[in-house]
Design a protein around this motif. Structure first.
Motif, PDB file in Angstrom:
ATOM      1  N   CYS A 130       0.660  -1.094   0.064  1.00  0.00           N
ATOM      2  CA  CYS A 130       0.315  -0.122   0.066  1.00  0.00           C
ATOM      3  C   CYS A 130       0.876   1.118  -0.087  1.00  0.00           C
ATOM      4  O   CYS A 130       2.244   0.861   0.659  1.00  0.00           O
ATOM      5  CB  CYS A 130      -0.630  -0.037   1.144  1.00  0.00           C
TER       6      CYS A 130
ATOM      7  N   CYS B 144      -0.291   2.935   3.567  1.00  0.00           N
ATOM      8  CA  CYS B 144       0.399   2.713   5.134  1.00  0.00           C
ATOM      9  C   CYS B 144       1.990   2.338   4.825  1.00  0.00           C
ATOM     10  O   CYS B 144       2.001   1.874   6.309  1.00  0.00           O
ATOM     11  CB  CYS B 144      -0.497   2.079   5.261  1.00  0.00           C
TER      12      CYS B 144
ATOM     13  N   HIS C 235      -4.610   0.237   0.045  1.00  0.00           N
ATOM     14  CA  HIS C 235      -5.824  -0.836   0.678  1.00  0.00           C
ATOM     15  C   HIS C 235      -6.889  -0.122  -0.013  1.00  0.00           C
ATOM     16  O   HIS C 235      -6.784   1.511  -0.140  1.00  0.00           O
ATOM     17  CB  HIS C 235      -5.915  -0.830   2.223  1.00  0.00           C
TER      18      HIS C 235
ATOM     19  N   CYS D  35      -6.675   4.872   3.870  1.00  0.00           N
ATOM     20  CA  CYS D  35      -5.590   4.455   2.943  1.00  0.00           C
ATOM     21  C   CYS D  35      -5.540   5.266   1.738  1.00  0.00           C
ATOM     22  O   CYS D  35      -5.021   5.895   0.756  1.00  0.00           O
ATOM     23  CB  CYS D  35      -5.292   3.170   2.777  1.00  0.00           C
TER      24      CYS D  35
HETATM   25 ZN    ZN Z   1      -2.640   1.150   3.595  1.00  0.00          ZN
END
Ligand code: ZN
Length: 88
Positions: free
Chosen positions: A8, A11, A38, A43
């Motif tokens: 991701c 994050c 995500h 996110c």
């Molecule tokens: Zn994420």
């Protein structure tokens, strides 16, 4: 469909969910860059995304899912056509 693992961009954690988002951007030299996120906030945050990648050209956005997930054509059409899924 995605293969292998993807991280991701927000994050920095590997995405293990069945569904995630991806964006293809181009930098000032026209080099493509693929980002995964995500699916859900925090996110995916459209405002933060546009600020963070303000110098990039947005080429394509979409959803990526693993092979086990099955979608009906209706689901796919909805996801492709509903801009609110991206900016809300
Ligand atoms: Zn994420």
């Amino acid at each position: 469909m995605r293969q292998g693992s993807c991280i991701c961009a927000a994050c920095k954690i590997e995405i293990k969910d069945d569904l995630c988002r991806f964006c293809i951007l181009r930098d000032v030299d026209d080099n493509p860059m693929v980002l995964h996120f995500h699916y859900f906030a925090p996110c995916w945050d459209f405002e933060r995304f546009t600020k963070q990648y303000a110098n990039f050209t947005f080429e394509k956005g979409g959803f990526s899912c693993n092979e086990k997930t099955t979608f009906t054509q209706e689901n796919v059409t909805h996801m492709q056509s509903n801009i609110e899924m991206w900016i809300s």
